[in-house]
Design an enzyme around this catalytic site. Structure first.
Site, mmCIF file in Angstrom:
data_model
loop_
_atom_site.group_PDB
_atom_site.id
_atom_site.type_symbol
_atom_site.label_atom_id
_atom_site.label_comp_id
_atom_site.label_asym_id
_atom_site.label_seq_id
_atom_site.Cartn_x
_atom_site.Cartn_y
_atom_site.Cartn_z
ATOM 1 N N SER A 138 -38.973 51.354 9.399
ATOM 2 C CA SER A 138 -38.584 51.917 8.103
ATOM 3 C C SER A 138 -39.672 52.860 7.584
ATOM 4 C CB SER A 138 -38.306 50.773 7.119
ATOM 5 O OG SER A 138 -37.734 51.252 5.934
ATOM 6 N N ASP A 213 -27.341 48.907 9.415
ATOM 7 C CA ASP A 213 -28.398 49.112 8.419
ATOM 8 C C ASP A 213 -27.758 49.543 7.101
ATOM 9 O OD1 ASP A 213 -30.586 49.969 6.870
ATOM 10 O OD2 ASP A 213 -31.687 50.623 8.636
ATOM 11 N N HIS A 243 -30.856 46.299 8.076
ATOM 12 C CA HIS A 243 -32.163 46.928 7.894
ATOM 13 C C HIS A 243 -33.316 45.974 8.204
ATOM 14 C CE1 HIS A 243 -34.832 50.068 6.569
ATOM 15 N NE2 HIS A 243 -35.475 49.202 5.811
#
Length: 265
Positions: A138, A213, A243
């Site tokens: 991320s 996600d 995610h």
């Protein structure tokens, strides 16, 4: 709420932010609890985890950059799986303002932190001379991309792993934070990976994309892959990965091991 609050959440009480689980709580014994100074006067907490199986240890150090929630203590199970499956050293670096690290996070500061972690590996006895594999999830993916682009000419970065990262903060905000979509152009935290990633040509890259996600649209990862000019570039999908739990999907660590074996070591 300032956009910086959305990108680097500050809604955790200061006392809670200093509660960082330690590797020993997860059965790891060969580790160091580090404090690494930055050139601009901050102190970064970090864990250096060495391979538990010395017989199968590799001459590789994974520099691990986490996402924007929690701290490095919450990622120890990932580091444990990485050292256990790959036989690599793992340096878990904690950005300024997270966990026990001092300071306040912003793009400039995290850029300094990333370079500090890389330079530590380059200078530290026992790590100096190892191949370096940069791993980012991320926000950590954006941190990784910038770091590798700035350092690829030195030749010691042997590869990069990106998981569920984004094109840029401005393009992420409309999907991740719909109420703030009209403020996106005003955001000073840019993290424009779509512009920086094509500059990387000298390191193999593994893309790990969780197709469920709910924060970073999987299309961001696919577009980054398409923009990537590095060779080889490897695309792997985790069909049920969201995610925060793509790492728990079957084949996740198998894909990493295959990448290390075929392109890094």
């Amino acid at each position: 709420m300032p956009l910086s609050e959305l990108i680097y959440p500050r809604n955790i009480p200061m006392g809670a932010r200093t509660e960082v689980p330690r590797p020993s709580e997860f059965g790891l014994s060969d580790f160091e609890d580090l404090t690494i100074p930055t050139p601009d006067g901050e102190s970064l907490s970090a864990f250096l985890i060495r391979p538990s199986n010395k017989q199968f240890a590799r001459n590789i150090t994974i520099l691990m950059f986490h996402g924007n929630a929690g701290n490095i203590g919450h990622r120890i199970p990932i580091a444990r799986a990485l050292e256990g499956n790959s036989g690599c050293n793992v340096l878990m670096l904690q950005y300024r303002g997270y966990g026990l690290s001092t300071g306040t996070p912003d793009e400039k500061g995290l850029t300094i932190d990333a370079q500090t972690g890389l330079d530590y590996i380059r200078q530290r006895a026992g790590l100096r001379g190892t191949k370096i594999l940069v791993y980012g999830q991320s926000l950590g993916g954006a941190v990784s991309i910038g770091l590798v682009a700035r350092n690829q000419a030195q030749g010691d970065i042997a590869g990069m792993i990106l998981e569920n990262t984004f094109l840029s903060i401005r393009k992420l905000i409309p999907s991740a934070f719909p109420p703030a979509k009209y403020l996106a152009p005003l955001c000073h935290q840019i993290w424009s990976s779509e512009d920086v990633l094509p500059l990387i040509t000298k390191a193999p890259i593994l893309f790990l994309s969780g197709l469920k996600d709910e924060i970073v649209p999987p299309t961001h990862m696919k577009q980054l892959y398409d923009l990537c000019r590095a060779e080889p570039k490897i695309w792997k999908e985790l069909p049920n990965g969201s995610h925060n739990d793509t790492v728990a999907e079957p084949s996740y660590f198998q894909y990493i091991e295959e990448f290390i074996r075929n392109y890094v070591e």
